[in-house]
Motif scaffolding. Sequence first.
Motif, PDB file in Angstrom:
ATOM      1  N   ALA A   1     -19.130  -0.890 -11.224  1.00 24.80           N
ATOM      2  CA  ALA A   1     -18.764  -0.853 -12.637  1.00 24.80           C
ATOM      3  C   ALA A   1     -19.983  -0.535 -13.490  1.00 24.80           C
ATOM      4  O   ALA A   1     -21.037  -1.132 -13.323  1.00 24.80           O
ATOM      5  N   GLY A   2     -19.822   0.424 -14.369  1.00 27.35           N
ATOM      6  CA  GLY A   2     -20.901   0.757 -15.294  1.00 27.35           C
ATOM      7  C   GLY A   2     -21.961   1.687 -14.754  1.00 27.35           C
ATOM      8  O   GLY A   2     -22.941   1.984 -15.445  1.00 27.35           O
ATOM      9  N   HIS A   3     -21.808   2.174 -13.520  1.00 32.33           N
ATOM     10  CA  HIS A   3     -22.827   3.064 -12.940  1.00 32.33           C
ATOM     11  C   HIS A   3     -22.851   4.385 -13.719  1.00 32.33           C
ATOM     12  O   HIS A   3     -21.828   5.061 -13.844  1.00 32.33           O
ATOM     13  N   THR A   4     -24.031   4.741 -14.229  1.00 37.01           N
ATOM     14  CA  THR A   4     -24.172   5.979 -15.001  1.00 37.01           C
ATOM     15  C   THR A   4     -24.840   7.097 -14.203  1.00 37.01           C
ATOM     16  O   THR A   4     -25.013   8.185 -14.721  1.00 37.01           O
ATOM     17  N   TYR A   5     -25.241   6.796 -12.984  1.00 37.26           N
ATOM     18  CA  TYR A   5     -25.865   7.789 -12.094  1.00 37.26           C
ATOM     19  C   TYR A   5     -27.035   8.497 -12.777  1.00 37.26           C
ATOM     20  O   TYR A   5     -27.153   9.716 -12.753  1.00 37.26           O
ATOM     21  N   GLN A   6     -27.886   7.693 -13.387  1.00 38.53           N
ATOM     22  CA  GLN A   6     -29.128   8.266 -13.913  1.00 38.53           C
ATOM     23  C   GLN A   6     -29.880   8.959 -12.786  1.00 38.53           C
ATOM     24  O   GLN A   6     -30.539   9.971 -12.996  1.00 38.53           O
ATOM     25  N   GLN A   7     -29.756   8.396 -11.600  1.00 38.29           N
ATOM     26  CA  GLN A   7     -30.217   9.061 -10.386  1.00 38.29           C
ATOM     27  C   GLN A   7     -29.162   8.831  -9.298  1.00 38.29           C
ATOM     28  O   GLN A   7     -28.583   7.752  -9.211  1.00 38.29           O
ATOM     29  N   TYR A   8     -28.928   9.857  -8.486  1.00 37.40           N
ATOM     30  CA  TYR A   8     -27.980   9.750  -7.382  1.00 37.40           C
ATOM     31  C   TYR A   8     -28.804   9.488  -6.123  1.00 37.40           C
ATOM     32  O   TYR A   8     -29.471  10.382  -5.609  1.00 37.40           O
ATOM     33  N   VAL A   9     -28.770   8.240  -5.656  1.00 37.49           N
ATOM     34  CA  VAL A   9     -29.676   7.802  -4.597  1.00 37.49           C
ATOM     35  C   VAL A   9     -28.910   7.628  -3.288  1.00 37.49           C
ATOM     36  O   VAL A   9     -27.993   6.811  -3.200  1.00 37.49           O
ATOM     37  N   VAL A  10     -29.296   8.410  -2.296  1.00 39.18           N
ATOM     38  CA  VAL A  10     -28.697   8.293  -0.963  1.00 39.18           C
ATOM     39  C   VAL A  10     -29.699   7.637  -0.031  1.00 39.18           C
ATOM     40  O   VAL A  10     -30.883   7.494  -0.353  1.00 39.18           O
ATOM     41  N   ARG A  11     -29.185   7.231   1.131  1.00 37.01           N
ATOM     42  CA  ARG A  11     -30.058   6.705   2.181  1.00 37.01           C
ATOM     43  C   ARG A  11     -29.991   7.649   3.369  1.00 37.01           C
ATOM     44  O   ARG A  11     -28.906   8.075   3.769  1.00 37.01           O
TER      45      ARG A  11
ATOM     46  N   ARG B   1     -36.944  -1.620   3.271  1.00 39.36           N
ATOM     47  CA  ARG B   1     -35.996  -0.684   3.868  1.00 39.36           C
ATOM     48  C   ARG B   1     -35.598   0.390   2.848  1.00 39.36           C
ATOM     49  O   ARG B   1     -35.503   1.579   3.174  1.00 39.36           O
ATOM     50  N   ALA B   2     -35.370  -0.019   1.616  1.00 38.53           N
ATOM     51  CA  ALA B   2     -35.008   0.939   0.576  1.00 38.53           C
ATOM     52  C   ALA B   2     -36.144   1.920   0.307  1.00 38.53           C
ATOM     53  O   ALA B   2     -35.916   3.123   0.104  1.00 38.53           O
ATOM     54  N   ALA B   3     -37.380   1.428   0.297  1.00 40.01           N
ATOM     55  CA  ALA B   3     -38.526   2.317   0.079  1.00 40.01           C
ATOM     56  C   ALA B   3     -38.663   3.342   1.202  1.00 40.01           C
ATOM     57  O   ALA B   3     -39.124   4.457   0.982  1.00 40.01           O
ATOM     58  N   ASP B   4     -38.245   2.977   2.412  1.00 41.67           N
ATOM     59  CA  ASP B   4     -38.338   3.877   3.560  1.00 41.67           C
ATOM     60  C   ASP B   4     -37.199   4.884   3.635  1.00 41.67           C
ATOM     61  O   ASP B   4     -37.361   5.971   4.196  1.00 41.67           O
ATOM     62  N   GLU B   5     -36.029   4.539   3.091  1.00 36.23           N
ATOM     63  CA  GLU B   5     -34.832   5.329   3.351  1.00 36.23           C
ATOM     64  C   GLU B   5     -34.281   6.106   2.162  1.00 36.23           C
ATOM     65  O   GLU B   5     -33.506   7.047   2.346  1.00 36.23           O
ATOM     66  N   THR B   6     -34.618   5.744   0.942  1.00 34.18           N
ATOM     67  CA  THR B   6     -33.932   6.318  -0.212  1.00 34.18           C
ATOM     68  C   THR B   6     -34.459   7.693  -0.605  1.00 34.18           C
ATOM     69  O   THR B   6     -35.632   8.011  -0.453  1.00 34.18           O
ATOM     70  N   LEU B   7     -33.536   8.486  -1.141  1.00 37.03           N
ATOM     71  CA  LEU B   7     -33.832   9.844  -1.596  1.00 37.03           C
ATOM     72  C   LEU B   7     -32.870  10.163  -2.736  1.00 37.03           C
ATOM     73  O   LEU B   7     -31.682   9.850  -2.660  1.00 37.03           O
TER      74      LEU B   7
END
Length: 220
Positions: free
Chosen positions: A125-135, A183-189
């Motif tokens: 709820a409320g996600h504005t996707y300022q960035q679209y972050v995948v793993r 883990r997030a620092a290693d995987e996110t893009l």
Amino acid sequence: MLRAAGVGAGDEVIVPAFGNAEVAEAVIQAGALPVFADIDPATYCLDAVEVDAAVGPRTAALVAVHRFGRPADMTRLWDVGQRRGLLVLEQGESEAPYAEIEERRARATYLDGRLRGVRTPERGAGHTYQQYVVRVPGNGRPDRDAFARAVRAKGVECRVPVKTSVHRMPGFRQDVCLPETERAADETLTLPVDASLTKREMQRIVSTCNALGGLLQPAF
């Protein structure tokens, strides 16, 4: 805000380590000590359970940072603050016009339904996707970084949102276990979802990522 609330020397303030260092720097400038708590892997914001576990006798406040257009779970964080007698502050993100947010949401929905080989962001709820972050699945940062280089080589813009967690930076280094943060620092893009993207550009993002995603093996 911290100084105005009387936070200063001898106090501790709970902050996230996933992101830039400005919040931890503000705590230090107020004369207090930043204490890092882990994040919720779905929102990339402070996890209320982890915040509660990090509260000590000197804890005076917590600072929730909304990340990538996905708001932190403020209801649960306020509950922790009320139970523990803590000041609860928020750091928001710049707001885009409503039409632009809706365009980003539409592009995020398109990617959600078509991307394979990467983990798409959890909707909320409320996600504005300022960035679209995948793993990027695999065995950690080398896979993510190799994937990013390959994607860029195909003409698709992408970037690593957090290269180093704050608790691993010189000057802020702490011997604390934050598995979800690391883990997030290693995987996110981040992949583009700008309102200006054409349908052909969106199709290229999907085809490029899907072709590469099948080359990566999940970690066991």
